[in-house]
Design a protein around this motif. Sequence first.
Motif, PDB file in Angstrom:
ATOM      1  N   LYS A 183      -2.300  49.129 -18.216  1.00 14.08           N
ATOM      2  CA  LYS A 183      -1.805  49.943 -19.313  1.00 14.08           C
ATOM      3  C   LYS A 183      -2.495  49.528 -20.614  1.00 14.08           C
ATOM      4  N   TYR A 184      -2.775  50.521 -21.443  1.00 10.79           N
ATOM      5  CA  TYR A 184      -3.346  50.200 -22.742  1.00 10.79           C
ATOM      6  C   TYR A 184      -2.273  49.564 -23.630  1.00 10.79           C
ATOM      7  N   CYS A 185      -2.635  48.465 -24.252  1.00  6.24           N
ATOM      8  CA  CYS A 185      -1.712  47.752 -25.136  1.00  6.24           C
ATOM      9  C   CYS A 185      -2.420  47.472 -26.457  1.00  6.24           C
ATOM     10  N   THR A 186      -1.800  47.871 -27.547  1.00  8.42           N
ATOM     11  CA  THR A 186      -2.389  47.666 -28.881  1.00  8.42           C
ATOM     12  C   THR A 186      -1.645  46.554 -29.604  1.00  8.42           C
ATOM     13  N   SER A 226      -7.122  46.715 -29.067  1.00 10.93           N
ATOM     14  CA  SER A 226      -6.476  47.233 -27.866  1.00 10.93           C
ATOM     15  C   SER A 226      -7.165  46.689 -26.627  1.00 10.93           C
ATOM     16  N   GLN A 228      -6.656  46.742 -21.924  1.00  6.64           N
ATOM     17  CA  GLN A 228      -5.915  47.147 -20.748  1.00  6.64           C
ATOM     18  C   GLN A 228      -5.326  45.920 -20.070  1.00  6.64           C
TER      19      GLN A 228
END
Length: 267
Positions: A183-186, A226, A228
């Motif tokens: 999942k993309y996490c910023t 960001s 993944q």
Amino acid sequence: DEFFTDGPTINRGADFGLMPSEFEPGGIVQHEFFVAGTPVVAFKTGGLKDTVFEFNHHTGKGNGINFEAYHKGDLKFAMERAIQLFNSPSKYLIARENAFASTIDVSDVGRAWVSEFYRMRGKKWFDSSREKDALEQMTYEWEPHSYFTKDEFLEHEASSIEQIKSKRVPRASRISLFDSNKKYCTFRYQAMGYKPKSVLLAGSFDNWQGRHPMNFDFTSNNWSTSMQLPPGKYSYKFIVDGQWIHSDDQPKDRDSTGNINNFVDVQ
């Protein structure tokens, strides 16, 4: 009469600026003296200790006189050193040149204060002057021969599609560049009151081995990056100008050794 009513004139005409403040959170007045080339006698406190430096007669460095103990005897001794410097015209001239060279552009300080006031009201401040500077640096130069005409573009596209079809591999042998598990996490960091020179991100997602640079966004006034990540809980910290810190406005907990880290739970 003007000498006694006009501040800049007084600063230029003074031999020294006297700032024996016991407490000085930032200090702007010393720069008003510096811009006039006037050395300053100051107590080493707050912003004064970061900007007023004792003149060294041997090296010729320094822009004033300072004292470390808030006591009349220490102030008296500082004044005596100032008089001694003044009585040496060649050294005093160097001190005045050093003072003028010490002047800073307080616009960055002003931006930091405005940004902090906006933050206290739960708002984001947008610096329109930086937008203007960025637009002025943009170039719109182009050369006609570097662009396709409409017919050339369509011909190029058709040729590219045919090349792709000829090199197409069976679906089963394709390797996906996107991992659907991740999942993309910023991650975001906002400095309070000043803009750091660099902000890095470190965390348990790579066993604390990497140092991931974060990018500054003038519009939102924060740093971000960001990546993944597969599902799981990850601890992280920010390295701000070389110092490891956590953010109080993001989820945090203590690790087994008692260190406070921020954490993110990727679902």
